[in-house]
Write a protein that holds these residues in place. Structure first.
Motif, PDB file in Angstrom:
ATOM      1  N   ASN A   1     -13.887   0.655   0.020  1.00 48.62           N
ATOM      2  CA  ASN A   1     -12.866  -0.231   0.595  1.00 48.62           C
ATOM      3  C   ASN A   1     -13.492  -1.397   1.354  1.00 48.62           C
ATOM      4  O   ASN A   1     -13.091  -2.553   1.187  1.00 48.62           O
ATOM      5  CB  ASN A   1     -11.960   0.568   1.542  1.00 48.62           C
ATOM      6  CG  ASN A   1     -10.899   1.356   0.810  1.00 48.62           C
ATOM      7  OD1 ASN A   1     -10.630   1.123  -0.368  1.00 48.62           O
ATOM      8  ND2 ASN A   1     -10.292   2.307   1.491  1.00 48.62           N
TER       9      ASN A   1
ATOM     10  N   ALA B   1      -6.266  -6.380  -2.842  1.00 43.51           N
ATOM     11  CA  ALA B   1      -5.458  -5.160  -2.957  1.00 43.51           C
ATOM     12  C   ALA B   1      -6.031  -4.188  -3.985  1.00 43.51           C
ATOM     13  O   ALA B   1      -6.001  -2.970  -3.790  1.00 43.51           O
ATOM     14  CB  ALA B   1      -4.019  -5.530  -3.324  1.00 43.51           C
TER      15      ALA B   1
ATOM     16  N   GLY C   1      -7.167   0.062  -3.920  1.00 41.78           N
ATOM     17  CA  GLY C   1      -6.818   1.060  -4.931  1.00 41.78           C
ATOM     18  C   GLY C   1      -8.047   1.732  -5.513  1.00 41.78           C
ATOM     19  O   GLY C   1      -8.065   2.953  -5.717  1.00 41.78           O
TER      20      GLY C   1
ATOM     21  N   LEU D   1       0.828  -1.204   0.000  1.00 37.59           N
ATOM     22  CA  LEU D   1       0.000   0.000   0.000  1.00 37.59           C
ATOM     23  C   LEU D   1       0.864   1.256   0.000  1.00 37.59           C
ATOM     24  O   LEU D   1       0.592   2.222  -0.725  1.00 37.59           O
ATOM     25  CB  LEU D   1      -0.919  -0.015   1.226  1.00 37.59           C
ATOM     26  CG  LEU D   1      -2.004   1.050   1.317  1.00 37.59           C
ATOM     27  CD1 LEU D   1      -2.983   0.948   0.157  1.00 37.59           C
ATOM     28  CD2 LEU D   1      -2.741   0.921   2.651  1.00 37.59           C
TER      29      LEU D   1
ATOM     30  N   ILE E   1      -2.760  -2.488  -6.463  1.00 30.66           N
ATOM     31  CA  ILE E   1      -3.153  -1.251  -5.775  1.00 30.66           C
ATOM     32  C   ILE E   1      -2.928  -0.045  -6.682  1.00 30.66           C
ATOM     33  O   ILE E   1      -3.791   0.843  -6.782  1.00 30.66           O
ATOM     34  CB  ILE E   1      -2.356  -1.085  -4.464  1.00 30.66           C
ATOM     35  CG1 ILE E   1      -2.682  -2.233  -3.502  1.00 30.66           C
ATOM     36  CG2 ILE E   1      -2.703   0.249  -3.805  1.00 30.66           C
ATOM     37  CD1 ILE E   1      -1.843  -2.248  -2.245  1.00 30.66           C
TER      38      ILE E   1
ATOM     39  N   TYR F   1     -12.731  -5.082  -0.402  1.00 27.10           N
ATOM     40  CA  TYR F   1     -11.439  -5.674  -0.027  1.00 27.10           C
ATOM     41  C   TYR F   1     -11.483  -7.207   0.017  1.00 27.10           C
ATOM     42  O   TYR F   1     -10.483  -7.873  -0.280  1.00 27.10           O
ATOM     43  CB  TYR F   1     -10.944  -5.088   1.304  1.00 27.10           C
ATOM     44  CG  TYR F   1     -11.463  -5.786   2.542  1.00 27.10           C
ATOM     45  CD1 TYR F   1     -10.707  -6.768   3.189  1.00 27.10           C
ATOM     46  CD2 TYR F   1     -12.702  -5.453   3.085  1.00 27.10           C
ATOM     47  CE1 TYR F   1     -11.174  -7.397   4.327  1.00 27.10           C
ATOM     48  CE2 TYR F   1     -13.179  -6.077   4.214  1.00 27.10           C
ATOM     49  CZ  TYR F   1     -12.407  -7.050   4.837  1.00 27.10           C
ATOM     50  OH  TYR F   1     -12.869  -7.676   5.965  1.00 27.10           O
TER      51      TYR F   1
END
Length: 497
Positions: free
Chosen positions: A390, A399, A403, A261, A345, A394
């Motif tokens: 998110n 990942a 992003g 990240l 990401i 997720y």
């Protein structure tokens, strides 16, 4: 404004070069394993409460109000300045105490998915980094004061000083075998930097003490500051909460994603720092003295050229994300698993990177005229959109979902801030024009199957792909009168010289 942009841009370029060296060394020596993950968690744990005090909300409230006092009454400005120093001192001691004595609880909250060994390392690193709190906050306030006086050098050098210390810390940690040097590199950089900026400020006579300190005057300046800051007070809470949530979700995916990240964010943040931060911070001081109509006119002109650059750049980063990661980081402990996590990401982030760059400038244009309620609405919508995406993605996309959440944040910020500035209708034609060219290029690129196979070096692929794409992007832009006439004007001026 050009001088201010130049000072900040030069500092940002230096800091990003040093930051790249730092990330290359971190990737080579520690990959995306437990030590690197623990370091990233500890750093986030330190910066979340600190950035609550040094966030864009504070500088957006402090700088315009301080400049107003400077123009009206220097005595009042001096009182305001030292009230803020006292406030920051108390808060910094409080933050240090919480981070140092409650470090274990804080790490568990931020990274519930990490192993016990990684958790223990995170706690140890966090205790060391907590020491930097008073120095970080002090130097941050002096930076804002310096900017209000037209001196942007301390602001431009802050990240460079941090990166020098962190590079030394990475090297010391690897060769000594003691991971705590990672934290001491971070802390030591701010100890040194805070002494330097305070010395420079006293030398420049911008930290002059107030002639008198009356209770009535203190109440007046702090009341005005509270009124200005109040609409934005929830903003750093949501922002830092979003960062904490993002880190926690990353830890639930894998320890590799925690470090990936930051590698991905380094690349995208570099674009934001180089392209939007210099314009935004210089504009924050300059636009405050101009009418909303003048600001809108200047913003639209900046946008036309900036959009051409960043939309194309965002697409190229998306298309070449894997090669960028391989070229920059794939060495030593940074393996194929690390490459995959970081690439996913970056690709998600790059979808909205262009909007984040432009939206950041729009936010500062709103702040310049103290439209802080509007800024609050923009950022709340943006950050909540980020958090919701998110949480929803997720588990499904891993990942890449993190992003995408960041991309949604940039796009919402761009759209809502443009609407508040009353310039939205002027922006969409440019997006359509540039995007049409990107779609055509992508279709052709996919049809021919790219220019190289995987056996070719990443550096060669990046070089050739970049040259071909940006040549196409330039030629495509020349189809439109605004860009064509702009290039002709620049070339004509050079000939006249």
């Amino acid at each position: 404004m050009k001088k201010a942009i130049g000072q900040i841009l030069s500092g940002n370029m230096l800091s990003k070069a040093l930051g790249l060296l730092r990330e290359i060394l971190m990737a080579k020596f520690f990959g995306t394993g437990d030590i690197n993950g623990a370091y990233r968690i500890a750093q986030t744990g330190t910066l979340v409460p600190i950035n609550f005090m040094t966030s864009d909300s504070l500088n957006s409230a402090f700088i315009p109000l301080y400049k107003k006092y400077l123009a009206e009454d220097e005595q009042r400005a001096a009182v305001f300045k030292y009230c803020m120093f006292l406030f920051f001192s108390v808060v910094s001691i409080l933050i240090f105490s919480i981070l140092y004595f409650q470090s274990e609880y804080w790490v568990k909250l931020m990274a519930p998915g990490i192993s016990e060994s990684a958790r223990e390392m995170s706690v140890s690193l966090l205790k060391v980094m907590a020491v930097c709190c008073p120095f970080y906050l002090c130097s941050g306030l002096v930076n804002y004061i310096s900017m209000a006086h037209g001196d942007y050098k301390p602001m431009s050098m802050r990240a460079s000083a941090q990166n020098v210390g962190m590079v030394l810390g990475v090297v010391a940690a690897f060769y000594s075998g003691n991971y705590l040097y990672l934290a001491w590199g971070f802390t030591g950089s701010y100890v040194f930097f805070s002494f330097w900026v305070v010395f420079r400020a006293f030398k420049g006579e911008i930290l002059n003490f107030p002639i008198r300190l009356e209770t009535k005057e203190v109440k007046l300046v702090m009341s005005n500051f509270w009124i200005t800051l109040r609409p934005l007070l929830i903003l750093p809470l949501i922002l830092q909460g979003n960062i904490t949530l993002e880190r926690a979700l990353a830890s639930l995916i894998s320890i590799d994603v925690v470090s990936a990240l930051d590698y991905a964010r380094f690349i995208t943040d570099t674009v934001v720092f180089i392209l939007s931060v210099p314009i935004a911070f210089a504009g924050l001081s300059e636009w405050a003295s101009q009418t909303p109509e003048q600001v809108r006119e200047k913003i639209i002109k900046i946008y036309y050229w900036l959009a051409l650059l960043v939309i194309n750049m965002s697409f190229f980063i998306f298309l070449s994300a894997r090669d960028i990661v391989i070229f920059l980081f794939m060495r030593g402990e940074f393996n194929e698993q690390s490459v995959m996590a970081t690439t996913h990401i970056i690709q998600g982030m790059s979808i909205g990177l262009w909007a984040q760059v432009v939206g950041y400038i729009f936010i500062k244009a709103l702040s310049a005229h103290l439209n802080n309620r509007k800024v609050l609405v923009v950022m709340v919508f943006s950050l909540l959109s980020n958090a919701i995406v998110n949480v929803l993605t997720y588990k499904i996309w891993g990942a890449f979902g993190l992003g995408i959440g960041n991309a949604i944040y940039g796009i919402v910020m761009f759209l809502v801030s443009a609407w508040y500035l009353k310039i939205a209708r002027s922006l969409y034609p440019v997006i359509i024009q540039i995007s049409a060219g990107i779609v055509i290029y992508f279709c052709v690129y996919r049809f021919i199957g790219g220019y190289f196979n995987e056996s070719t070096s990443a550096m060669l692929r990046l070089l050739v792909n970049g040259m071909v794409f940006f040549l196409f992007a330039f030629l495509w832009a020349m189809l439109f009168p605004f860009y064509r006439q702009g290039v002709i004007k620049v070339m004509t001026r050079k000939r006249l010289r």
